[in-house]
Design a protein around this motif. Structure first.
Motif, mmCIF file in Angstrom:
data_model
loop_
_atom_site.group_PDB
_atom_site.id
_atom_site.type_symbol
_atom_site.label_atom_id
_atom_site.label_comp_id
_atom_site.label_asym_id
_atom_site.label_seq_id
_atom_site.Cartn_x
_atom_site.Cartn_y
_atom_site.Cartn_z
ATOM 1 N N LEU A 525 0.852 -1.193 0.000
ATOM 2 C CA LEU A 525 0.000 0.000 0.000
ATOM 3 C C LEU A 525 0.886 1.240 0.000
ATOM 4 O O LEU A 525 1.889 1.276 0.700
ATOM 5 C CB LEU A 525 -0.859 0.028 1.260
ATOM 6 N N ASN A 526 0.471 2.206 -0.752
ATOM 7 C CA ASN A 526 1.264 3.431 -0.780
ATOM 8 C C ASN A 526 0.963 4.256 0.474
ATOM 9 O O ASN A 526 -0.153 4.722 0.668
ATOM 10 C CB ASN A 526 0.898 4.220 -2.041
ATOM 11 N N MET A 527 2.006 4.396 1.301
ATOM 12 C CA MET A 527 1.812 5.151 2.544
ATOM 13 C C MET A 527 2.605 6.460 2.522
ATOM 14 O O MET A 527 2.866 7.045 3.561
ATOM 15 C CB MET A 527 2.251 4.302 3.752
ATOM 16 N N SER A 555 -3.202 4.344 9.344
ATOM 17 C CA SER A 555 -4.046 5.535 9.412
ATOM 18 C C SER A 555 -3.462 6.510 10.427
ATOM 19 O O SER A 555 -2.570 6.160 11.195
ATOM 20 C CB SER A 555 -5.470 5.160 9.832
ATOM 21 N N ILE A 556 -4.008 7.695 10.401
ATOM 22 C CA ILE A 556 -3.562 8.690 11.374
ATOM 23 C C ILE A 556 -4.804 9.461 11.839
ATOM 24 O O ILE A 556 -5.653 9.827 11.031
ATOM 25 C CB ILE A 556 -2.441 9.580 10.763
ATOM 26 N N VAL A 557 -4.898 9.648 13.146
ATOM 27 C CA VAL A 557 -6.121 10.225 13.715
ATOM 28 C C VAL A 557 -5.781 11.438 14.565
ATOM 29 O O VAL A 557 -4.916 11.362 15.447
ATOM 30 C CB VAL A 557 -6.830 9.212 14.662
ATOM 31 N N ALA A 587 -4.287 12.171 -3.346
ATOM 32 C CA ALA A 587 -4.110 10.783 -2.903
ATOM 33 C C ALA A 587 -5.444 10.045 -2.796
ATOM 34 O O ALA A 587 -6.495 10.654 -2.671
ATOM 35 C CB ALA A 587 -3.406 10.788 -1.547
ATOM 36 N N SER A 588 -5.384 8.723 -2.841
ATOM 37 C CA SER A 588 -6.600 7.912 -2.693
ATOM 38 C C SER A 588 -6.820 7.644 -1.215
ATOM 39 O O SER A 588 -6.478 6.581 -0.710
ATOM 40 C CB SER A 588 -6.435 6.585 -3.413
ATOM 41 N N LEU A 589 -7.322 8.623 -0.562
ATOM 42 C CA LEU A 589 -7.465 8.506 0.877
ATOM 43 C C LEU A 589 -8.898 8.780 1.298
ATOM 44 O O LEU A 589 -9.628 9.505 0.635
ATOM 45 C CB LEU A 589 -6.560 9.521 1.586
ATOM 46 N N ASP A 590 -9.258 8.190 2.410
ATOM 47 C CA ASP A 590 -10.542 8.506 3.029
ATOM 48 C C ASP A 590 -10.283 9.446 4.186
ATOM 49 O O ASP A 590 -9.375 9.208 4.990
ATOM 50 C CB ASP A 590 -11.185 7.238 3.620
ATOM 51 N N ARG A 601 -7.137 7.789 6.225
ATOM 52 C CA ARG A 601 -6.701 6.411 5.995
ATOM 53 C C ARG A 601 -6.862 6.054 4.524
ATOM 54 O O ARG A 601 -7.554 6.743 3.773
ATOM 55 C CB ARG A 601 -7.476 5.462 6.888
ATOM 56 N N THR A 602 -6.257 4.968 4.178
ATOM 57 C CA THR A 602 -6.343 4.520 2.790
ATOM 58 C C THR A 602 -7.775 4.140 2.467
ATOM 59 O O THR A 602 -8.477 3.585 3.312
ATOM 60 C CB THR A 602 -5.453 3.275 2.618
ATOM 61 N N ILE A 603 -8.170 4.395 1.260
ATOM 62 C CA ILE A 603 -9.543 4.076 0.844
ATOM 63 C C ILE A 603 -9.834 2.591 1.068
ATOM 64 O O ILE A 603 -8.984 1.733 0.843
ATOM 65 C CB ILE A 603 -9.735 4.469 -0.639
ATOM 66 N N GLY A 604 -11.016 2.321 1.535
ATOM 67 C CA GLY A 604 -11.428 0.913 1.708
ATOM 68 C C GLY A 604 -11.188 0.383 3.096
ATOM 69 O O GLY A 604 -11.558 -0.741 3.424
#
Ligand SMILES: O=P(O)(O)OC[C@H]1O[C@H](O[C@H]2O[C@H](CO)[C@@H](O)[C@H](O)[C@H]2O)[C@H](O)[C@@H](O)[C@@H]1O
Ligand SMILES: O=c1ccn([C@@H]2O[C@H](COP(=O)(O)OP(=O)(O)O)[C@@H](O)[C@H]2O)c(=O)[nH]1
Length: 725
Positions: A525-527, A555-557, A587-590, A601-604
């Motif tokens: 995963l691309n981080m 993820s980061i919160v 980026a593909s992020l949520d 976080r990453t999508i999905g």
């Protein structure tokens, strides 16, 4: 008059009315501190006075309840009866209850000094509709509920687990026709004639107040003195009539005020009086209605200098009686009336005696044209915003609120019937229990975020939940999954000793406590985005006291649940803008906005998506010959996180059950513990629909078909390398 009296004995009157209402709430709501010696005495007697307050309110509730008939509207008035809505709703939660405050509601910073702050707010919130004179008071109330109770403030009111208490401003008015019509009466005309003769050749200034600290009577008189001092030519041409209606004479503070005012009036009259006239006529008594109307009508300038005043009806009454004279109203900006009559009146800060003195001069010398314009503006308002209209609006709003609430409750999941949950559990053979961790199994946190050791508590399983959890997890017919946003290390630390599944970081990582962690997320995963997001989070953490961020593996919160709620929200909005403009734009992020957090976080990666993978895992692993016939979710899963299987839609919603009848008590303990700890008075469940026919939360899918076996990737945790197995 069709009134039903509620008889209170002398002791209660003393503790409740003189004590708690008038010596504690009244000064507090009007931003008046107590003198030092009274403050200590009040601190000592506080509890007994508060008890008397509750007792008196309960007595009112008993009487209301005795006479209540279905469909009646119950309208509770003022700070004397803040406990009443709760008492009434306890009798009958279908009762339509409104509450209106006639005084200001102070800033939440003032309200939070009150030892009984939370209890009072919660009791008022039991009402369906809560009303104030001005938008500012309503705003303060909502802010007290958000800051002190940690509830959600919305434009509509205050929300507590799906229950909305409507909060709105309903500025009171007067029965203006009663005043205008009175002016035509011969006895009023007679009084007017006498007054005109008595004060011929002098301008009449008028003050009408209860002799109360909030009315700013000393300030008014001192300002008048300053005016006379600076304008010697006015000394024999103006008179101030001050009607000071005695009130609350048993309260020592009021007795002191009486002497203080007498002393000032005496001094000024001695200083500026002549053998034939004095500048101030001070009356320590009330007038009858006709005398009062006449006085209003002959007045040139009315002076209202309240330090704080819920509304101040005297200013309305004065305007109503000025159709022919068109006198000037000098009005304190701290009276609620300033919000409605401010355009026509001269607004003053009552603490600024120089300003009032200058305003007196301006008012006395104002041109007829300006007086006319100012008067018309206010007169129109007073004629249209009447007391009748005020009452009708409040009651109709209350009825509407009830109808809207009924519509809403249809959308809100019904409460969890604990007994059904227990019964179903004991009859089932293959149970799945999905538990959240934060705000479910760990320590609850005070709304003011006071727990200094918050970070510690946040990541620590509550000691009371250990035993039930142990028994549940050892039950062979029960599969437990702890599904949390927390990282693996946190879950390892708290749950390794139990026989259960752990799903960390919203299900990205999964393990049974008897084996190693695995992930079902794609490899590589691309981080790369993490560093730039972290940079933004650091920036906002530094600038938002008591916020913090957590860097997880995927993820980061950023969390502001212990920060000032309002400031936190503003910062969150700002933070999101920074994110959209910068790190996450391509980026593909949520980006997930929680109640008091922002997570990237990453999508999905969501609990909803995770549950599918988890179920696939545990169903295959167990071979699962018996279909799952009971599902229970206990959690603080954010609204709209729909579990893939549509297990449930949970927002602090609890479904709970235990297998073995022997464990029933334990289960009840669990429910009680959770509901009390988190004020979950509204345990909720929702009917579930999977796949068909409709199933209740406790009977999941007799025909459950496990999802296809997922690809499993084992995690080598020791050297932190992911590899597919
Ligand atoms: O009964 P008392 O102790 O003599 O007090 C009289 C009332 O004073 C307060 O009145 C408030 O209501 C007015 C109308 O809404 C408003 O214009 C004014 O600003 C307020 O001070 C008190 O709230 C009442 O309960 C008392 O009866
Ligand atoms: O001698 C008097 C003086 C005043 N009032 C009435 O007392 C009320 C005072 O209301 P306001 O909102 O100004 O202040 P409160 O006393 O309620 O704080 C007004 O309706 C006045 O007409 C009265 O009946 N007799």
């Amino acid at each position: 008059m069709r009134c039903i009296p509620v008889f209170l004995d002398e002791e209660i009157v003393n503790q409740y009315y003189n004590g708690y209402c008038n010596n504690i709430l009244w000064p507090l709501f009007h931003y008046l501190g107590l003198p030092q010696e009274d403050r200590l005495a009040t601190t000592r007697t506080f509890q007994s006075q508060f008890d008397a307050y509750k007792k008196a309110n309960q007595m009112f509730a008993d009487v209301v309840n005795k006479h209540y008939e279905e469909g009646d509207v119950v309208w509770c008035h003022d700070y004397h009866l803040m406990f009443l809505p709760k008492c009434l709703k306890q009798y009958n939660d279908k009762m339509k209850v409104g509450w209106f405050l006639h005084t200001p509601f102070p800033s939440s910073e003032i309200h939070r000094t009150l030892p009984s702050r939370s209890e009072l707010l919660r009791s008022v919130l039991a009402a369906d509709l809560v009303g104030f004179h001005t938008y500012d008071y309503a705003r303060h109330f909502v802010s007290a509920c958000t800051r002190i109770l940690g509830l959600e403030g919305t434009p509509e009111g205050v929300e507590d687990h799906g229950k909305l208490t409507r909060v709105a401003a309903f500025p009171i008015g007067i029965d203006s026709d009663r005043f205008t019509q009175a002016l035509e009466l011969p006895e009023v005309q007679e009084h007017m004639k006498e007054l005109k003769e008595r004060f011929a050749g002098r301008k009449v200034m008028l003050g009408v107040d209860r002799l109360d600290m909030i009315k700013g009577i000393p300030q008014k008189i001192l300002a008048f003195e300053k005016f006379l001092e600076e304008n010697s030519h006015w000394r024999d041409k103006v008179v101030l009539l001050q009607i000071a209606v005695p009130t609350r004479k048993d309260v020592p503070e009021y007795q002191k005020l009486t002497s203080q005012v007498h002393e000032i009036v005496g001094r000024i009259n001695g200083r500026f009086g002549t053998l034939t006239a004095v500048p101030i006529h001070h009356l320590d008594r009330s007038l009858d209605f006709h005398e009062l109307c006449a006085l209003y009508a002959v007045t040139d300038v009315a002076l209202v200098t309240s330090l704080r005043d819920g509304m101040n009806l005297v200013s309305y009454e004065f305007v109503a009686c000025q159709a022919s004279k068109k006198g000037v109203l000098i009005l304190s900006e701290f009276a609620g009336a300033a919000q409605s009559l401010g355009a026509g009146a001269i607004l003053v800060n009552p603490w600024n005696i120089t300003e009032i003195a200058a305003s007196i001069g301006y008012a006395l010398e104002m041109s007829a044209d300006e007086r006319e314009k100012r008067h018309q503006f206010n007169f129109k308002h007073v004629k249209t915003h009447t007391s009748q209209e005020w009452a009708a609006t409040f009651v109709s709003e209350l009825n509407d609120t009830i109808v809207e609430a009924q519509l809403r409750t249809r959308q809100v999941p019904p409460l969890l019937p604990n007994k059904v949950a227990v019964d179903c559990y004991s009859k089932s053979n293959n149970r799945l229990i999905i538990l959240g961790f934060n705000a479910t199994l760990n320590e609850p946190v005070d709304a003011l975020g006071r727990a200094g050791q918050i970070r510690e508590l946040e990541h620590k399983l509550h000691s009371n939940t250990k035993e039930p959890l142990k028994k549940l997890s050892d039950d062979p017919k029960t599969t437990i999954v702890v599904l949390s946003g927390s990282g693996r290390a946190v879950l390892d630390k708290n749950f390794s000793e139990f026989n259960m599944w752990l799903a960390a970081e919203n299900g990205i990582f999964l393990r049974h406590t008897s084996s190693e962690w695995m992930t079902t997320m794609p490899e590589n995963l691309n981080m790369d985005w993490v560093d730039s997001v972290k940079h933004v989070f650091e920036y906002f953490t530094e600038r938002t006291p008591r916020s913090h961020f957590e860097l997880r593996e995927m993820s980061i919160v950023w969390n502001y649940k212990y920060a000032d709620v309002e400031f936190g929200r503003i910062q969150a909005r700002d933070l999101l803008q920074h994110l959209w403009a910068g790190p996450i734009s391509n980026a593909s992020l949520d980006v997930v906005q929680g109640g008091r957090s922002v997570e990237v976080r990453t999508i999905g990666v969501s609990k909803g998506a995770a549950i599918d993978r988890i179920l696939g895992e545990i169903v295959h692993k167990k071979g699962m010959k018996t279909p799952i016939d009971y599902v229970l979710c206990v959690g603080h899963f954010l609204a709209k996180v729909t579990f893939h299987l549509r297990l449930c839609y949970c927002y602090r919603k609890i479904m709970i059950g235990l297998a073995d009848p022997k464990l029933w008590n334990l289960m009840k303990m669990c429910i009680n513990f959770l509901s009390q700890s988190y004020h979950l008075n509204h345990l909720q469940y929702q009917e579930l629909c999977y796949p068909n026919p409709i199933l209740t939360g406790h009977h999941l899918c007799q025909n459950y078909q496990p999802p296809p076996k997922p690809v499993r990737r084992q995690l080598n945790t020791r050297n932190n390398v992911r590899c597919q197995t």
